[in-house]
Design a protein around this motif. Structure first.
Motif, PDB file in Angstrom:
ATOM      1  N   LEU A 153      24.037   4.892  14.158  1.00 22.69           N
ATOM      2  CA  LEU A 153      22.612   5.210  13.702  1.00 22.69           C
ATOM      3  C   LEU A 153      22.374   5.722  12.363  1.00 22.69           C
ATOM      4  CD1 LEU A 153      20.835   5.632  17.196  1.00 22.69           C
ATOM      5  CD2 LEU A 153      21.230   3.389  16.178  1.00 22.69           C
ATOM      6  N   LYS A 172      16.942   4.593  13.042  1.00 22.66           N
ATOM      7  CA  LYS A 172      16.142   4.159  14.204  1.00 22.66           C
ATOM      8  C   LYS A 172      15.842   5.650  15.012  1.00 22.66           C
ATOM      9  CE  LYS A 172      17.792  -0.223  15.912  1.00 22.66           C
ATOM     10  NZ  LYS A 172      18.695  -0.992  17.263  1.00 22.66           N
ATOM     11  N   TYR A 174      16.468   8.871  17.425  1.00 20.43           N
ATOM     12  CA  TYR A 174      17.360   9.088  18.280  1.00 20.43           C
ATOM     13  C   TYR A 174      17.214  10.642  18.791  1.00 20.43           C
ATOM     14  CZ  TYR A 174      22.507   9.969  19.187  1.00 20.43           C
ATOM     15  OH  TYR A 174      23.804  10.569  20.025  1.00 20.43           O
ATOM     16  N   ALA A 473      25.918   3.778  25.279  1.00 20.31           N
ATOM     17  CA  ALA A 473      25.707   2.826  24.259  1.00 20.31           C
ATOM     18  C   ALA A 473      27.379   2.830  23.756  1.00 20.31           C
ATOM     19  CB  ALA A 473      24.905   3.298  23.162  1.00 20.31           C
ATOM     20  N   GLY A 477      27.884  -0.698  24.802  1.00 19.74           N
ATOM     21  CA  GLY A 477      27.122  -1.336  23.665  1.00 19.74           C
ATOM     22  C   GLY A 477      27.907  -1.956  22.688  1.00 19.74           C
ATOM     23  N   PRO A 480      26.329  -2.480  15.882  1.00 16.71           N
ATOM     24  CA  PRO A 480      25.005  -2.880  15.494  1.00 16.71           C
ATOM     25  C   PRO A 480      25.223  -4.222  14.590  1.00 16.71           C
ATOM     26  CG  PRO A 480      25.373  -0.707  15.495  1.00 16.71           C
ATOM     27  CD  PRO A 480      26.577  -1.138  15.751  1.00 16.71           C
ATOM     28  N   GLN A 503      22.007  -5.710  25.657  1.00 14.16           N
ATOM     29  CA  GLN A 503      22.037  -4.694  24.382  1.00 14.16           C
ATOM     30  C   GLN A 503      20.322  -4.042  24.229  1.00 14.16           C
ATOM     31  OE1 GLN A 503      24.785  -3.769  22.994  1.00 14.16           O
ATOM     32  NE2 GLN A 503      23.680  -2.217  21.914  1.00 14.16           N
ATOM     33  N   ASP A 507      19.768  -0.216  23.611  1.00 15.06           N
ATOM     34  CA  ASP A 507      19.322   0.367  22.429  1.00 15.06           C
ATOM     35  C   ASP A 507      17.903   1.178  22.841  1.00 15.06           C
ATOM     36  OD1 ASP A 507      21.334  -0.747  20.922  1.00 15.06           O
ATOM     37  OD2 ASP A 507      20.157  -2.813  20.542  1.00 15.06           O
ATOM     38  N   ASP A 508      17.133   0.601  23.832  1.00 15.81           N
ATOM     39  CA  ASP A 508      15.837   1.270  24.203  1.00 15.81           C
ATOM     40  C   ASP A 508      16.344   2.603  24.637  1.00 15.81           C
ATOM     41  OD1 ASP A 508      14.473  -0.818  23.115  1.00 15.81           O
ATOM     42  OD2 ASP A 508      13.818  -1.530  25.348  1.00 15.81           O
ATOM     43  N   SER A 511      17.339   5.027  21.877  1.00 19.70           N
ATOM     44  CA  SER A 511      16.260   5.496  20.977  1.00 19.70           C
ATOM     45  C   SER A 511      15.149   6.030  21.837  1.00 19.70           C
ATOM     46  CB  SER A 511      15.719   4.330  20.072  1.00 19.70           C
ATOM     47  OG  SER A 511      15.054   3.353  21.186  1.00 19.70           O
TER      48      SER A 511
END
Length: 574
Positions: A153, A172, A174, A473, A477, A480, A503, A507-508, A511
């Motif tokens: 990230l 993003k 984090y 993740a 995950g 990206p 995904q 991601d949610d 973040s």
């Protein structure tokens, strides 16, 4: 008269001379030892001796291949970290290295770090922004690293204040940013090292940024001697040396009993635990959960397990209980069954999420699933179009408990009619090469061009410490910048898992847009249903401390005694 008198005098003088010559000389003066001669002898250094299962490398704490008790111990003693885990499990700024680390902007998320001016590597080079950049680039780009999701990230790192300031910008939000930049490495020595990242800390440490340094590392003798780092800028260690010594469990018990060892940290089985328990009140025993679980990865990568029904059918042939029994052997891990996909059993708030029937052999279901994929059982073997259902099972070298679990798994699948090939590549080759082969997604076995066949099933350790959204993740995950639907990609994780439909939830969680508990409530049933990661149990060590040492504690959760205050450890002589 004068002549006779002179003669008489001469005679008397000669008699006196003869008498003196015949007299015994006095005895020599006694030799008295001086304080100078005593102080000239070399002083014996104060030592703490620790029994360990093994002392062999590699020692890079950021490589999955190097995950072990000895690597964790050395990284705590030799390497600097921005944050360290406190007794209550929270990440606390390490003031021996840092002046500050704080969020200085939210859009985009920016964290500014201020390093102490006197913090330097043992060769005199400053600990600075270059070390942050080196670690971030390796964690972003290299395969087989520990929990890379947060580093992926980071969009930019800029120097400040001559390199002692570090400005890190994220693409993003984090919330887990405090878990980054632990165990910094000396970039000025490693960036141009032959072999690159894969060779970093393969056999030793080129420089140190902690309270200790390596005096001797002898794999043949099974011994590492650490000594006080005289260039360390903060509080010096009370003890002169720490000795890490390889031993088997009976030898550890004997050394504890005699006082030759001050404590041991060992992955004990039931028999070894019983040996230590026999020492009674002479030692204090505690279980130390590790930040790793033993997992079986059914990889939807380059072979037959790309097909969902084949993968589910093979999973229905596995007896998870037998694998756990084989791997734990009655040791402390037996009570740490990993019945959730992300959160380990030793963590606060852990709850089992495993559905009924997972990990329980079900030949009828296996027959149904494999049959739907075109397989029939002929003469006790599963075949399709005349070809056997053939799988490659890998474990990292002969490391335990993974080698024993892989052998048990191979026996179960062979007995169920699956053709199995077992390989035991060196750990770094397994994680950095074999598990990082590009994913073809066509269901055909492939190679990486060197003749290496893709791994269908891997029995390996998987990290579960730190920020659990990052664990999620990093384990499940996608990368990206890569889309597995368009072209072959390098796997983002050892299991070669990437599900674009899941995904957004991952991601949610990463973040902080969605709480981890809400994300896991939605994700865990789907992750179990994929039959890609089958967690077995959390690794754990037994800490046994006798009365010849003061200051040793179990340490922070999933960090252990070396993460407490080793500079304050002292010998107790009785």
């Amino acid at each position: 008269m004068r002549n006779s008198g002179s003669a008489a005098a001469l005679v008397l003088a000669l008699v006196a001379i003869v008498a003196v010559a015949c007299t015994s000389p006095p005895p020599p003066a006694p030799v008295v030892s001086s304080s100078v001669s005593q102080s000239s002898a070399a002083a014996v250094p104060s030592q703490i001796v620790i029994g360990a299962d093994d002392i062999a490398g590699g020692y890079n704490p950021h490589n999955l291949a190097d995950q072990s008790g000895i690597t964790s111990a050395l990284s705590q003693l030799l390497l600097p970290s921005v944050f360290r885990v406190s007794k209550d499990g929270q990440y606390q700024l390490d003031l021996t290295l840092m002046r500050s680390a704080e969020v200085t902007a939210q859009d985009p998320l920016t964290v500014t770090y201020e390093i102490r001016q006197d913090a330097s590597w043992s060769d005199g080079a400053p600990i600075a922004v270059e070390d942050f950049t080196y670690l971030r680039e390796a964690m972003r780009d290299q395969p087989g690293v520990v929990e890379p999701a947060g580093y992926r990230l980071i969009s930019d790192i800029q120097p400040k204040d001559g390199g002692k300031g570090v400005v890190v910008t994220f693409s993003k939000p984090y919330p887990g940013w405090r878990t980054l930049f632990s165990d910094l490495l000396p970039s000025h020595l490693l960036k141009d090292l032959p072999g690159g990242w894969e060779g970093a800390l393969a056999t030793s440490f080129p420089a140190y940024g902690g309270p200790f340094s390596i005096k001797q590392l002898d794999n043949a003798r099974g011994e590492i001697i650490l000594e006080r780092n005289e260039r360390y800028w903060d509080k010096p260690a009370t003890i002169d040396q720490i000795v890490l010594r390889r031993a088997d469990e009976p030898s550890m018990r004997a050394a504890l009993l005699s006082g030759n060892d001050q404590f041991v940290l060992s992955r004990t089985d039931g028999a070894g635990l019983n040996l230590l328990q026999q020492l009674g009140n002479t030692v204090q025993l505690q279980t130390i959960p590790d930040p790793r679980t033993a997992d079986v990865l059914l990889r939807p990568a380059n072979g037959l397990l790309v097909h969902d029904n084949v993968r589910a059918g093979v999973a229905a042939l596995i007896d998870r209980n037998k694998l756990i029994d084989e791997g734990t052997s009655g040791g402390p891990s037996a009570s740490l069954r990993a019945d959730a996909q992300v959160v380990p059993p030793s963590a606060p708030g852990y709850a089992a999420t495993i559905p009924g029937g997972i990990g329980v052999p079900d030949p009828g279901r296996a027959e149904q699933l494999l049959g739907s994929a075109g397989y029939t059982k002929e003469a006790g073997s599963w075949r399709k179009d005349g070809k056997p259902l053939s799988l490659v099972i890998a474990s990292p070298g002969q490391l335990e408990p993974y080698a024993s679990i892989a052998k048990e798994l191979a026996g179960e699948l062979t007995a169920a009619g699956v053709q199995v090939s077992m390989i035991n590549p060196q750990p770094r080759d397994l994680f950095a090469n074999l598990l990082a082969m590009p994913v073809s997604r066509n269901g055909q076995a492939s190679t990486d061009g060197s003749g290496n066949v893709g791994v269908d099933i891997a029995v390996v350790p998987m990290p579960v410490g730190g920020d659990y959204a990052s664990v999620l993740a990093s384990t499940f995950g996608c990368r990206p910048e890569q889309d597995p639907a368009t072209k072959p990609v390098v796997p983002a994780n050892p299991a070669a898992v990437c599900d674009p439909t899941l995904q957004p939830i991952i991601d949610d969680a990463l973040s902080g847009t969605k709480s981890l508990s809400d994300a896991l409530t939605e994700l865990e049933p789907k992750l179990w249903a994929q039959h890609t990661v089958l967690p077995l149990f959390q690794l754990a060590d037994t800490l046994a401390v006798n009365s010849t040492i003061a200051g040793v504690t179990p340490g922070p959760p999933m960090v252990g005694p070396f993460g407490s205050t080793p500079v304050d450890w002292t010998r107790v002589h009785k």
